[in-house]
Design a protein around this motif. Sequence first.
Motif, PDB file in Angstrom:
ATOM      1  N   CYS A   1     115.833  29.695  -3.287  1.00  0.00           N
ATOM      2  CA  CYS A   1     115.486  28.285  -3.199  1.00  0.00           C
ATOM      3  C   CYS A   1     114.004  28.150  -2.824  1.00  0.00           C
ATOM      4  O   CYS A   1     113.568  28.724  -1.826  1.00  0.00           O
ATOM      5  N   PRO A   2     113.211  27.390  -3.607  1.00  0.00           N
ATOM      6  CA  PRO A   2     111.796  27.226  -3.263  1.00  0.00           C
ATOM      7  C   PRO A   2     111.601  26.333  -2.049  1.00  0.00           C
ATOM      8  O   PRO A   2     110.485  26.262  -1.511  1.00  0.00           O
ATOM      9  N   ASN A   3     112.668  25.682  -1.608  1.00  0.00           N
ATOM     10  CA  ASN A   3     112.584  24.806  -0.442  1.00  0.00           C
ATOM     11  C   ASN A   3     112.914  25.561   0.843  1.00  0.00           C
ATOM     12  O   ASN A   3     112.215  25.418   1.838  1.00  0.00           O
ATOM     13  N   CYS A   4     113.993  26.374   0.837  1.00  0.00           N
ATOM     14  CA  CYS A   4     114.446  26.993   2.095  1.00  0.00           C
ATOM     15  C   CYS A   4     114.683  28.496   1.961  1.00  0.00           C
ATOM     16  O   CYS A   4     115.104  29.141   2.922  1.00  0.00           O
ATOM     17  N   ALA A   5     114.435  29.092   0.807  1.00  0.00           N
ATOM     18  CA  ALA A   5     114.493  30.540   0.586  1.00  0.00           C
ATOM     19  C   ALA A   5     115.896  31.132   0.615  1.00  0.00           C
ATOM     20  O   ALA A   5     116.067  32.344   0.610  1.00  0.00           O
ATOM     21  N   THR A   6     116.913  30.281   0.646  1.00  0.00           N
ATOM     22  CA  THR A   6     118.294  30.766   0.519  1.00  0.00           C
ATOM     23  C   THR A   6     118.525  31.237  -0.925  1.00  0.00           C
ATOM     24  O   THR A   6     117.946  30.691  -1.861  1.00  0.00           O
ATOM     25  N   GLU A   7     119.383  32.251  -1.092  1.00  0.00           N
ATOM     26  CA  GLU A   7     119.671  32.723  -2.440  1.00  0.00           C
ATOM     27  C   GLU A   7     120.416  31.638  -3.223  1.00  0.00           C
ATOM     28  O   GLU A   7     121.382  31.060  -2.728  1.00  0.00           O
ATOM     29  N   LEU A   8     119.955  31.383  -4.458  1.00  0.00           N
ATOM     30  CA  LEU A   8     120.597  30.357  -5.292  1.00  0.00           C
ATOM     31  C   LEU A   8     121.898  30.886  -5.858  1.00  0.00           C
ATOM     32  O   LEU A   8     122.058  32.089  -6.053  1.00  0.00           O
ATOM     33  N   ARG A   9     122.826  29.975  -6.146  1.00  0.00           N
ATOM     34  CA  ARG A   9     124.103  30.345  -6.761  1.00  0.00           C
ATOM     35  C   ARG A   9     124.385  29.412  -7.926  1.00  0.00           C
ATOM     36  O   ARG A   9     123.958  28.261  -7.913  1.00  0.00           O
ATOM     37  N   HIS A  10     125.160  29.934  -8.880  1.00  0.00           N
ATOM     38  CA  HIS A  10     125.649  29.058  -9.942  1.00  0.00           C
ATOM     39  C   HIS A  10     126.800  28.239  -9.381  1.00  0.00           C
ATOM     40  O   HIS A  10     127.849  28.799  -9.039  1.00  0.00           O
ATOM     41  N   VAL A  11     126.576  26.950  -9.244  1.00  0.00           N
ATOM     42  CA  VAL A  11     127.573  26.062  -8.635  1.00  0.00           C
ATOM     43  C   VAL A  11     127.805  24.886  -9.577  1.00  0.00           C
ATOM     44  O   VAL A  11     126.852  24.295 -10.091  1.00  0.00           O
ATOM     45  N   GLU A  12     129.112  24.573  -9.785  1.00  0.00           N
ATOM     46  CA  GLU A  12     129.434  23.401 -10.591  1.00  0.00           C
ATOM     47  C   GLU A  12     129.454  22.182  -9.680  1.00  0.00           C
ATOM     48  O   GLU A  12     130.018  22.236  -8.587  1.00  0.00           O
ATOM     49  N   SER A  13     128.805  21.104 -10.143  1.00  0.00           N
ATOM     50  CA  SER A  13     128.737  19.907  -9.318  1.00  0.00           C
ATOM     51  C   SER A  13     128.792  18.682 -10.215  1.00  0.00           C
ATOM     52  O   SER A  13     128.382  18.731 -11.367  1.00  0.00           O
ATOM     53  N   GLU A  14     129.325  17.580  -9.664  1.00  0.00           N
ATOM     54  CA  GLU A  14     129.427  16.341 -10.438  1.00  0.00           C
ATOM     55  C   GLU A  14     128.058  15.702 -10.577  1.00  0.00           C
ATOM     56  O   GLU A  14     127.348  15.519  -9.588  1.00  0.00           O
ATOM     57  N   GLU A  15     127.700  15.393 -11.825  1.00  0.00           N
ATOM     58  CA  GLU A  15     126.465  14.672 -12.084  1.00  0.00           C
ATOM     59  C   GLU A  15     126.805  13.433 -12.907  1.00  0.00           C
ATOM     60  O   GLU A  15     127.963  13.230 -13.270  1.00  0.00           O
ATOM     61  N   ASP A  16     125.814  12.629 -13.233  1.00  0.00           N
ATOM     62  CA  ASP A  16     126.059  11.396 -13.994  1.00  0.00           C
ATOM     63  C   ASP A  16     126.806  11.696 -15.291  1.00  0.00           C
ATOM     64  O   ASP A  16     127.645  10.908 -15.728  1.00  0.00           O
ATOM     65  N   GLY A  17     126.496  12.831 -15.900  1.00  0.00           N
ATOM     66  CA  GLY A  17     127.123  13.194 -17.172  1.00  0.00           C
ATOM     67  C   GLY A  17     128.401  14.002 -17.009  1.00  0.00           C
ATOM     68  O   GLY A  17     128.921  14.530 -17.989  1.00  0.00           O
ATOM     69  N   GLY A  18     128.901  14.153 -15.784  1.00  0.00           N
ATOM     70  CA  GLY A  18     130.109  14.936 -15.535  1.00  0.00           C
ATOM     71  C   GLY A  18     129.785  16.220 -14.787  1.00  0.00           C
ATOM     72  O   GLY A  18     128.644  16.431 -14.347  1.00  0.00           O
ATOM     73  N   ALA A  19     130.788  17.090 -14.659  1.00  0.00           N
ATOM     74  CA  ALA A  19     130.605  18.334 -13.917  1.00  0.00           C
ATOM     75  C   ALA A  19     129.626  19.235 -14.658  1.00  0.00           C
ATOM     76  O   ALA A  19     129.702  19.370 -15.886  1.00  0.00           O
TER      77      ALA A  19
END
Length: 179
Positions: A8-26
């Motif tokens: 993460c460029p904000n907090c340096a935590t390792e990024l993960r592929h995560v499904e999340s609800e957005e305006d267009g769906g998951a």
Amino acid sequence: MRYDYRYCPNCATELRHVESEEDGGAKMRLRCPACAFAHWNNPTPVLAAVIECTDRDNRVFLARNAAWAGRMFALVTGFMEAGETPEEGIRREVKEETALEVSALSLIGVWDFQRMNQLIVAYHVQAAGEIRLSPELAEYRLFRPEEVRCWRAGTGYALAQWLRSRGHEPQFIELPVRS
Ligand SMILES: [Zn+2]
């Protein structure tokens, strides 16, 4: 060279592929599990110029990139930078890469270039003056419009559209398919 985001460029935590609800769906994206950061991976705007040399019989300037293996001649391109308009950016790129002075420019159109995750913003540029190539460019050639061969990718379609606007039916070369 292409890089993938891993932290993460904000907090340096390792990024993960995560499904999340957005305006267009998951939607599955690289996201930070610790803060709200999402790696949207939006296409990068790339400016491209069909340069018409007004002091060289209106020939079309195409250049071969020093990093390319083959003898392929293409449009002058460059990344749009922060703090500039597209018009300022294409003037800057043409000046930096060829030393030509731009006298006029007009938008040809906008094309996707998904292989490189880029958005091509192509201009017709009228320019003149002494040509001095930047180290990025190995050589250039000046073509009469009817000699130009287009290629089936973003900047090649831009060149084809400009040729059509000038009354020349574009001819395409078939390049090896790259994935
Ligand atoms: Zn984070």
